[in-house]
Each structure stands twice: as C-alpha cells, then as structure tokens.
Design an enzyme around this catalytic site. Structure first.
Site, mmCIF file in Angstrom:
data_model
loop_
_atom_site.group_PDB
_atom_site.id
_atom_site.type_symbol
_atom_site.label_atom_id
_atom_site.label_comp_id
_atom_site.label_asym_id
_atom_site.label_seq_id
_atom_site.Cartn_x
_atom_site.Cartn_y
_atom_site.Cartn_z
ATOM 1 N N THR A 159 0.828 -1.212 0.000
ATOM 2 C CA THR A 159 0.000 0.000 0.000
ATOM 3 C C THR A 159 0.856 1.253 0.000
ATOM 4 O OG1 THR A 159 -1.808 -1.124 1.095
ATOM 5 C CG2 THR A 159 -1.734 1.246 1.385
ATOM 6 N N TYR A 175 -8.041 1.255 -3.268
ATOM 7 C CA TYR A 175 -6.829 1.569 -4.033
ATOM 8 C C TYR A 175 -6.213 0.299 -4.581
ATOM 9 C CZ TYR A 175 -4.642 -0.289 0.136
ATOM 10 O OH TYR A 175 -4.276 -1.115 1.163
ATOM 11 N N THR A 216 1.655 -4.223 4.402
ATOM 12 C CA THR A 216 1.507 -4.503 5.841
ATOM 13 C C THR A 216 1.014 -5.926 6.120
ATOM 14 O OG1 THR A 216 -0.779 -3.683 5.873
ATOM 15 C CG2 THR A 216 0.951 -2.090 6.411
ATOM 16 N N ASP A 217 0.334 -6.537 5.137
ATOM 17 C CA ASP A 217 -0.390 -7.782 5.439
ATOM 18 C C ASP A 217 0.520 -8.939 5.872
ATOM 19 O OD1 ASP A 217 -2.785 -6.570 4.987
ATOM 20 O OD2 ASP A 217 -3.104 -7.393 2.987
ATOM 21 N N LYS A 229 0.769 -7.526 13.291
ATOM 22 C CA LYS A 229 -0.252 -6.603 12.791
ATOM 23 C C LYS A 229 -1.481 -6.818 13.670
ATOM 24 C CE LYS A 229 -2.574 -4.744 8.759
ATOM 25 N NZ LYS A 229 -2.837 -4.782 7.314
ATOM 26 N N GLU A 276 6.261 -25.290 27.448
ATOM 27 C CA GLU A 276 6.710 -26.637 27.061
ATOM 28 C C GLU A 276 6.141 -27.680 28.018
ATOM 29 O OE1 GLU A 276 8.704 -27.679 24.675
ATOM 30 O OE2 GLU A 276 9.752 -25.879 23.961
HETATM 31 N N1 ASP Z 1 -2.727 -5.548 1.001
HETATM 32 C C1 ASP Z 1 -1.688 -4.552 1.258
HETATM 33 C C2 ASP Z 1 -0.356 -5.270 1.254
HETATM 34 O O1 ASP Z 1 -0.087 -5.977 2.189
HETATM 35 C C3 ASP Z 1 -1.956 -3.897 2.540
HETATM 36 C C4 ASP Z 1 -0.949 -2.877 2.973
HETATM 37 O O2 ASP Z 1 0.152 -2.774 2.477
HETATM 38 O O3 ASP Z 1 -1.282 -2.150 3.924
HETATM 39 O O4 ASP Z 1 0.416 -5.142 0.336
#
Ligand code: ASP
Length: 317
Positions: free
Chosen positions: A20, A34, A99-100, A170, A289
């Site tokens: 993103t 987007y 981010t994913d 995340k 454990e």
């Molecule tokens: N779907 C996007 C990715 O992981 C989400 C992001 O970057 O926030 O590339």
C-alpha cells in the site's frame, strides 16, 4: 558480515517490494479502494524532500500486494539484502513492503540472516495518494533508524515505533497505528528523526544461513496452519495429510490447548513423520513446554511458527 560502525559506511539501500505504501487510488479521499504496488521505490523516495540529504540507493525487488508474497520473492529479497549488507559502504538496508505479511517477511529475514547491520522494514496503511498518507513519514523514519548507530538486526518502523521481528504483529485491519509488539516490548520510538531506544535489542539466535535456501523452490516443504476452536475435530488434519504435507502449525486455544479429536489427529500425523508445532491463537504470550504435549512454538505467533518450521525442515534436508 561487517560492523555497523564501519568507517565511511554512510549509504542506505532502499529495496522496494510493493504494498500500500506504493499504492494509488482514483480519489484522494479513498483510503481503502486503491491498488497496491503501483509506484516504484524511487518515486516514493523522491516524494520525501529530507531524503535528498542522504546517500541512498534504490532497487525494485518486486512489485506486489504482500497478501501475494511468495517463496521466490523471499529468496530473491534475502539474497539481495545479504549482498548489499556485505558492501563496506552500506550502513543499512530499508525494505518497503505491504503490511499484510510484513511480520512474516521480517521474521524470515531475521532467522535466515540475523544481520549485524540494520535491515528496516516499513509500510503504510494508506495509499500514496491519500489526503493523509502515512507512507512518507514511515519511510523517512525507517531511513533514520537504518542510519542509527545502535540499530542492528531486522527491525520494523511503523507509525513512530520501532519493533523487532520477533515481537511484531499486525493488530489492526484499518487504523494507521496497525502494528504492536507482543507483550508491549517496543524496541524504540522515532521522534522528529531521532531514535529513542526503550529496550536492549535481544541477542539473535544462530541464523539458519543462506545455504538452507538452495533447494529448488518447488521442493520447499509444505507447512500449513490450522486452528483449535469449539467443535474442532481432526478432519482438516486428515484432509491435509491426504494431499501431502510436511509440517503443521496448530494455533491452539489459550496455552496451546487442543480438543481431544484434534490432538489425536495431530499425533497421528506426527507418527507418520509430519512435523507438528503447537502455538496459540492468543495475541501474546508463550505456549509453555510440556513433555506430555506436542512440541511448543514458544512465544511465536502461528505465522512465525510456520516460518520457523519451514526453515527447520529446509535445514534438515
Ligand atoms: N494488502 C496490502 C499489502 O499488504 C496492505 C498494505 O500494504 O497495507 O500489500
């Protein structure tokens, strides 16, 4: 690998992989509609005036939405990171990413390389075209962390905070402040370009090394994740076994607990030679454990336990 404080090491290399942070939308008010991975890493850097004062190099490694990250890109990325780190003039590497799956890539890089120089991943929750995009500040902060004398190993810079690859998760699907360190263990914060360290970076475990990646990609182990939940039976395990699987990570309930039928199915898989690791579906905390229970993944989240098991199986072959 060279030391961070090497004389004349003043170059930061920025590797682009998409996400993103490189995304664009038709409408500046649209934070979700987007397309990720549209702008090149050089464009991202050029949009940040203070970066003109730094000695930088950019390289586009991939251009993808990180939900589609794959082993081939991981291998290419880790090899390029390693090559750049070996250059005496390089003080650190920054990686722009989605981010994913950021936490999986970060953990993979840390466990393969455990670099002494900093490798800093960053990303954005909003596309580059958003009214209040978060990407440029995150990228500027990431470069500042990569140039910090105390930084080492794989770190993640996001929303003013610095996280280690082991602790990062995340934790929000939409908010700009989307990442946290498990158990509140943030490494540092970035304030107006200055890094304020909050805790000592943990000593790295021995890395797997690049040698484990030599196996042809199509023969890399299949490691799948499944979950314990109300009414969980062994049918998912049986379905995976019938398709062929090398490793299973189970996200157990609480301290890695499993329903009786799921545990029985996992023990049967283990008896057939499938490697099994037990983690937790909780947001933080370890699976303790126990000699009586299936092997624990410690404090690793299920996705990181999967990376650990993948590398363990690659190293074993
Ligand atoms: N779907 C996007 C990715 O992981 C989400 C992001 O970057 O926030 O590339």
């Amino acid at each position: 690998m060279q030391n961070t404080n090497e004389l004349n090491a003043d170059l930061v290399v920025i590797l682009g992989t998409g996400g993103t942070i490189a995304g664009t939308a038709q409408d500046a008010a649209d934070n979700v509609g987007y397309r990720a991975a549209q702008l090149g890493v050089l464009e991202l850097v050029r949009a940040i005036p203070p970066l003109a004062q730094r000695r930088l190099e950019t390289e586009q490694i991939a251009q993808l939405d990180s939900k589609d990250m794959d082993f081939a890109t991981w291998r290419k990325l880790v090899l390029r990171v390693s090559e750049h780190l070996a250059r005496p003039e390089v003080m650190g590497v920054v990686i722009t990413h989605g981010t994913d799956t950021l936490e999986e890539t970060a953990y993979f890089l840390q466990r393969v390389l455990a670099p002494t120089k900093p490798v800093v991943l960053t990303a954005a929750m909003r596309p580059a075209t958003a009214l209040q995009t978060d990407g440029p500040q995150n990228l500027l902060d990431a470069v500042n962390v990569a140039a910090d004398a105390q930084a080492r190993g794989v770190l993640i810079v996001f929303s003013g905070a610095v996280h280690s690859a082991e602790q990062l998760r995340k934790v929000h699907s939409y908010r700009v402040d989307a990442f946290a360190s498990a158990d509140g263990a943030r490494a540092a914060v970035v304030e107006e370009g200055r890094v304020r360290w909050l805790s000592q970076l943990a000593t790295s475990r021995t890395p797997f090394g690049l040698g484990v990646l030599n196996r042809p990609l199509q023969t890399w182990p299949r490691v799948q994740i499944l979950m314990n939940h109300v009414g969980a039976d062994g049918s998912v395990v049986e379905a995976l076994l019938s398709q062929g699987v090398d490793g299973l990570v189970v996200a157990g309930t609480g301290n890695g607990s499993l329903s009786l039928p799921l545990e029985a199915a996992l023990r049967a898989a283990q008896a057939q030679g499938v490697a099994v690791l037990r983690s937790t579906r909780c947001d933080a905390g370890p699976v303790t454990e126990s000699d009586q229970a299936l092997p624990s993944a410690g404090a690793l989240s299920p996705v990181k336990a999967r990376v650990e098991l993948l590398l363990t199986l690659l190293a074993a072959n």
